[in-house]
Enzyme design. Sequence first.
Site, mmCIF file in Angstrom:
data_model
loop_
_atom_site.group_PDB
_atom_site.id
_atom_site.type_symbol
_atom_site.label_atom_id
_atom_site.label_comp_id
_atom_site.label_asym_id
_atom_site.label_seq_id
_atom_site.Cartn_x
_atom_site.Cartn_y
_atom_site.Cartn_z
ATOM 1 N N ASP A 89 -25.468 -116.748 -8.714
ATOM 2 C CA ASP A 89 -25.389 -115.126 -8.387
ATOM 3 C C ASP A 89 -26.531 -114.829 -7.274
ATOM 4 O O ASP A 89 -27.722 -114.930 -7.387
ATOM 5 C CB ASP A 89 -25.842 -114.447 -9.835
ATOM 6 N N LYS A 151 -21.080 -108.350 -8.194
ATOM 7 C CA LYS A 151 -21.888 -107.953 -9.204
ATOM 8 C C LYS A 151 -22.630 -106.670 -8.772
ATOM 9 O O LYS A 151 -23.138 -106.600 -7.651
ATOM 10 C CB LYS A 151 -22.859 -109.155 -9.358
ATOM 11 N N LYS A 180 -18.887 -108.090 -12.286
ATOM 12 C CA LYS A 180 -19.804 -108.413 -13.299
ATOM 13 C C LYS A 180 -20.945 -107.218 -13.291
ATOM 14 O O LYS A 180 -21.468 -106.947 -12.159
ATOM 15 C CB LYS A 180 -20.629 -109.532 -12.919
#
Length: 213
Positions: A89, A151, A180
């Site tokens: 991430d 995300k 996300k």
Amino acid sequence: MKLASYIDHTLLKPSATVEDIITLCEEAVKHEFAAVCVNPIYADLAAHHLAGTGIKTAVVIGFPLGATITAIKAAEAKEAVLRKANELDMVINIGAAKAGLWEVVTEDIRQVVEAADGAIVKVIIETGLLTEEEKRQACLAVIDAGAHFVKTSTGFASTGATVEDIHLLKKIAGDKIGIKASGGIRTREQALALIAAGATRLGTSAGVTITGG
């Protein structure tokens, strides 16, 4: 729908200890979350405790500011994968995004994707710091760079995931990449609303509470 299967069980506090990460992994196994998300220093520890469970080890890269030199992000990504991380991430170069330097943003992501060597890359664009047009451009950069998810947030900015932002990202991304939602997700109602808006993964430290555990 099994809500737990959407959740990245997250612990990114600087004060997190070895014991805290082991507990995080035990909770993830018990509740059958999608992944745990930890700082790089704990990649191999989490991977060891999750081995054979099917639960992924996610590690943050260039976190939380995104202002790390691209080569360092790539090296961090490579090291995380060597330490058995399945997912990364990363935080975009937010300053470049604010300046409209989208080629810089895209190349930063692309180099991490290449270093990931097939591991899933989720790209944190920090929606709370971007205008609507910047969110659009950032999402396009994520797609162009070959990453797997866009995300919303680090959880360290003043605002996190919103239904409106997920709707926006879904319009741009369609089914090309996952979405996300992360940052400030504390209740089951929030989680379900974000999924209904198009989120395919949720990052939260409140997974146990959200799933009723």
